[in-house]
Design a protein around this motif. Structure first.
Motif, PDB file in Angstrom:
ATOM      1  N   LEU A  24      17.591  85.300  42.787  1.00  0.00           N
ATOM      2  CA  LEU A  24      17.678  84.401  41.624  1.00  0.00           C
ATOM      3  C   LEU A  24      18.294  85.146  40.451  1.00  0.00           C
ATOM      4  CD1 LEU A  24      14.169  82.678  41.719  1.00  0.00           C
ATOM      5  CD2 LEU A  24      16.359  81.606  42.264  1.00  0.00           C
ATOM      6  N   HIS A  25      17.888  86.381  40.292  1.00  0.00           N
ATOM      7  CA  HIS A  25      18.388  87.214  39.206  1.00  0.00           C
ATOM      8  C   HIS A  25      19.912  87.364  39.299  1.00  0.00           C
ATOM      9  CE1 HIS A  25      18.017  90.141  36.027  1.00  0.00           C
ATOM     10  NE2 HIS A  25      18.807  90.968  36.711  1.00  0.00           N
ATOM     11  N   GLN A  26      20.413  87.406  40.532  1.00  0.00           N
ATOM     12  CA  GLN A  26      21.865  87.529  40.729  1.00  0.00           C
ATOM     13  C   GLN A  26      22.572  86.179  40.601  1.00  0.00           C
ATOM     14  OE1 GLN A  26      22.736  89.488  44.459  1.00  0.00           O
ATOM     15  NE2 GLN A  26      22.550  91.516  43.522  1.00  0.00           N
ATOM     16  N   GLY A  27      21.812  85.110  40.411  1.00  0.00           N
ATOM     17  CA  GLY A  27      22.418  83.787  40.193  1.00  0.00           C
ATOM     18  C   GLY A  27      22.613  82.957  41.444  1.00  0.00           C
ATOM     19  N   HIS A  28      22.042  83.379  42.585  1.00  0.00           N
ATOM     20  CA  HIS A  28      22.173  82.589  43.813  1.00  0.00           C
ATOM     21  C   HIS A  28      21.182  81.419  43.797  1.00  0.00           C
ATOM     22  CE1 HIS A  28      24.751  85.719  45.323  1.00  0.00           C
ATOM     23  NE2 HIS A  28      23.807  86.627  45.113  1.00  0.00           N
ATOM     24  N   THR A  29      21.483  80.413  44.636  1.00  0.00           N
ATOM     25  CA  THR A  29      20.571  79.289  44.800  1.00  0.00           C
ATOM     26  C   THR A  29      19.694  79.595  46.013  1.00  0.00           C
ATOM     27  OG1 THR A  29      22.299  77.846  43.995  1.00  0.00           O
ATOM     28  CG2 THR A  29      20.488  76.784  45.187  1.00  0.00           C
ATOM     29  N   VAL A  30      18.385  79.447  45.852  1.00  0.00           N
ATOM     30  CA  VAL A  30      17.485  79.906  46.913  1.00  0.00           C
ATOM     31  C   VAL A  30      16.604  78.771  47.451  1.00  0.00           C
ATOM     32  CG1 VAL A  30      15.661  81.565  47.509  1.00  0.00           C
ATOM     33  CG2 VAL A  30      17.417  82.212  45.853  1.00  0.00           C
ATOM     34  N   ARG A  31      16.544  78.714  48.771  1.00  0.00           N
ATOM     35  CA  ARG A  31      15.576  77.840  49.445  1.00  0.00           C
ATOM     36  C   ARG A  31      14.634  78.739  50.238  1.00  0.00           C
ATOM     37  NH1 ARG A  31      18.442  74.033  53.402  1.00  0.00           N
ATOM     38  NH2 ARG A  31      19.024  73.012  51.464  1.00  0.00           N
ATOM     39  N   VAL A  32      13.350  78.447  50.145  1.00  0.00           N
ATOM     40  CA  VAL A  32      12.352  79.227  50.893  1.00  0.00           C
ATOM     41  C   VAL A  32      11.740  78.341  51.969  1.00  0.00           C
ATOM     42  CG1 VAL A  32       9.989  80.153  50.697  1.00  0.00           C
ATOM     43  CG2 VAL A  32      11.780  80.947  49.137  1.00  0.00           C
ATOM     44  N   TYR A  33      11.631  78.891  53.161  1.00  0.00           N
ATOM     45  CA  TYR A  33      10.944  78.212  54.262  1.00  0.00           C
ATOM     46  C   TYR A  33       9.751  79.084  54.641  1.00  0.00           C
ATOM     47  CZ  TYR A  33      10.280  75.776  58.710  1.00  0.00           C
ATOM     48  OH  TYR A  33       9.763  75.032  59.750  1.00  0.00           O
ATOM     49  N   ASP A  34       8.558  78.542  54.511  1.00  0.00           N
ATOM     50  CA  ASP A  34       7.362  79.371  54.709  1.00  0.00           C
ATOM     51  C   ASP A  34       6.209  78.468  55.139  1.00  0.00           C
ATOM     52  OD1 ASP A  34       6.496  82.388  53.214  1.00  0.00           O
ATOM     53  OD2 ASP A  34       4.942  81.085  54.047  1.00  0.00           O
ATOM     54  N   ASN A  35       5.368  78.950  56.023  1.00  0.00           N
ATOM     55  CA  ASN A  35       4.251  78.096  56.477  1.00  0.00           C
ATOM     56  C   ASN A  35       2.967  78.337  55.695  1.00  0.00           C
ATOM     57  OD1 ASN A  35       3.367  80.517  57.488  1.00  0.00           O
ATOM     58  ND2 ASN A  35       2.923  79.783  59.545  1.00  0.00           N
ATOM     59  N   LEU A  36       3.018  79.223  54.692  1.00  0.00           N
ATOM     60  CA  LEU A  36       1.839  79.539  53.871  1.00  0.00           C
ATOM     61  C   LEU A  36       0.609  79.790  54.746  1.00  0.00           C
ATOM     62  CD1 LEU A  36       2.235  77.035  50.871  1.00  0.00           C
ATOM     63  CD2 LEU A  36       2.930  79.424  50.987  1.00  0.00           C
ATOM     64  N   THR A  37       0.785  80.654  55.694  1.00  0.00           N
ATOM     65  CA  THR A  37      -0.301  80.944  56.636  1.00  0.00           C
ATOM     66  C   THR A  37      -1.577  81.366  55.894  1.00  0.00           C
ATOM     67  OG1 THR A  37      -0.877  82.207  58.609  1.00  0.00           O
ATOM     68  CG2 THR A  37       0.475  83.355  57.011  1.00  0.00           C
ATOM     69  N   PRO A  38      -2.728  80.743  56.204  1.00  0.00           N
ATOM     70  CA  PRO A  38      -3.952  80.990  55.436  1.00  0.00           C
ATOM     71  C   PRO A  38      -4.410  82.445  55.460  1.00  0.00           C
ATOM     72  CG  PRO A  38      -4.209  79.078  56.856  1.00  0.00           C
ATOM     73  CD  PRO A  38      -2.909  79.694  57.222  1.00  0.00           C
ATOM     74  N   GLN A  39      -4.086  83.197  56.518  1.00  0.00           N
ATOM     75  CA  GLN A  39      -4.493  84.614  56.585  1.00  0.00           C
ATOM     76  C   GLN A  39      -3.888  85.414  55.419  1.00  0.00           C
ATOM     77  OE1 GLN A  39      -4.561  86.286  60.538  1.00  0.00           O
ATOM     78  NE2 GLN A  39      -3.975  88.298  59.797  1.00  0.00           N
ATOM     79  N   VAL A  40      -2.723  84.957  54.942  1.00  0.00           N
ATOM     80  CA  VAL A  40      -2.063  85.630  53.825  1.00  0.00           C
ATOM     81  C   VAL A  40      -2.236  84.823  52.532  1.00  0.00           C
ATOM     82  CG1 VAL A  40       0.178  86.427  52.956  1.00  0.00           C
ATOM     83  CG2 VAL A  40      -0.364  86.645  55.395  1.00  0.00           C
TER      84      VAL A  40
END
Ligand code: UD1
Length: 373
Positions: A24-40
């Motif tokens: 983001l700091h470099q100005g790119h557009t970011v999409r995150v794919y994550d399952n938000l695993t409860p262990q973490v």
């Protein structure tokens, strides 16, 4: 560099979230794919998760959802994975599903949606080496097999020369060291690395695999007892408990700051020289596990000494630290953070967190499966 549309799988996690911030700091557009695993992520999306990111909640094991995640993307950083060496030994199908099949789903999605990415960077691991590289005074360079259980039961910790039986001297491990996985986690990481590189060669997609050594830093998940040893020891010290050191504490590793890991990822994205390669990303500086416990105690200003348990964990290796000359040469990678400085960042982060110490629970679970003794 042109602004890119970047997908970070596992972008809510420890390494992924730091990478997202840098992108983001470099100005790119970011999409995150994550399952938000409860262990973490026991409380859902973490507080540190950056604003202005497109967040897609989903599991790598869900092919339809992965197909949606790769739409209109220029660059993919594949960091989503189940991470826990000990845990992988008793949750075999979960680890192979999330890591091996999950990566297969990603590559299938890129193919099926005709998404021609400019770069795919995959998180590999030093675990795929098994034991690091050694030298035998009499027989020369060695890549010894895992230490047999009978040897560990006698509390004889050093790797021995498979030819003459004498004690081996550890030396920096380079990328040509034969791969000898000693855990299901390692096997799944090797699959991820080889599958993506093979895909890259076949379809002319520039792929880089980064073999991380022991990463530490802020946002390391303390709720996860299978997280790396630096965070585990720090949580114990904060709770007034001694770090529980396996073997005799003289086993050596290479601890690399998450900041240096992010820098390596950005270099791999920007430069074409590493395309098609697998590169070590470490600090290049070995440290003993007892040394880690001592440095942490110093940083936390506590006197609690480490407890050398003389126990061992199945699948643990004795020594492995990185030869980083290939990454230095092809990527211009230069680790900047020394361990003494880097742990200040970790310690500060821990101070802002509920330092739940679940390591005793994890050891109990491993013992139950006969994986620690
Ligand atoms: C493993 C993986 C590595 C992965 C990392 C974190 C291998 C060879 N490497 O590294 O790819 O990134 O896990 O998931 O499998 N230890 C203690 N007390 C503890 C916990 C650990 O003494 O409470 C010791 C271990 O026995 C080991 C060392 O600390 O000798 C490092 O352990 P850990 O942080 O789990 O990482 P590795 O096994 O080196």
């Amino acid at each position: 560099m042109n602004k890119k549309r970047v997908l970070v799988t596992g972008g809510a996690g420890f390494v992924g979230s730091h990478l997202v911030d840098a992108l983001l700091h470099q100005g790119h557009t970011v999409r995150v794919y994550d399952n938000l695993t409860p262990q973490v992520h026991s409380d859902g999306l973490p507080g540190y998760f950056a604003q202005g990111v497109e967040f897609v909640e989903g599991d790598m094991r869900n092919p339809e959802r992965v197909r949606e995640a790769v739409r209109n993307i220029d660059v993919v950083f594949h960091l989503a994975a189940a991470v826990g060496v000990g845990q992988s030994m008793y949750e075999i199908s979960h680890y192979m599903g999330a890591n091996t099949q999950g990566t297969a789903n990603l590559l299938q999605a890129l193919l099926d949606t005709r998404c021609r990415v400019e770069k795919l960077i995959v998180a590999s691991s030093m675990s795929i080496y098994g034991e690091g590289k050694y030298v035998c005074e009499a027989c020369g360079e060695m890549a010894p097999p895992p230490r047999p259980l009978s040897q560990l039961k006698q509390k004889s910790w050093e790797a021995l020369c498979p030819l003459c039986g004498s004690a081996l001297k550890p030396v920096p491990t380079d990328e040509s060291k034969p791969l000898q996985c000693t855990s299901i986690y390692a096997l799944s990481k090797k699959d991820q690395e080889e599958m993506t590189l093979l895909f890259g060669r076949t379809y002319e997609v520039p792929v880089v695999a980064l073999r991380y050594f022991n990463i530490y830093g802020s946002r390391q998940a303390l709720s996860n007892p299978y997280t790396g040893v630096a965070a585990i020891f720090a949580s114990r010290l904060i709770n007034g408990n001694p770090p529980l050191v396996f073997e005799d504490g003289q086993q050596r590793r290479d601890f690399v700051s998450v900041q240096d890991v992010v820098a390596a990822n950005l270099l791999a994205m920007e430069r074409p020289q590493a395309d098609g390669m697998a590169l070590n990303i470490g600090s290049g500086q070995p440290i003993t596990i007892q040394g880690v416990a001592e440095e942490l105690a110093k940083a936390l200003g506590t006197e609690v000494p480490a407890q050398i348990t003389g126990k061992y964990r199945a699948g643990d290796i004795r020594h492995c630290f990185a030869d980083i000359s290939a990454a230095e040469k092809v990527l211009g990678y230069r680790p900047k953070v020394r361990f003494g400085e880097g742990i200040q960042e970790l310690v500060q982060w821990l101070g802002s967190q509920k330092a739940v110490d679940r390591s005793a629970e994890a050891v109990e679970r491993l013992t139950l499966y006969g994986l620690a003794a």
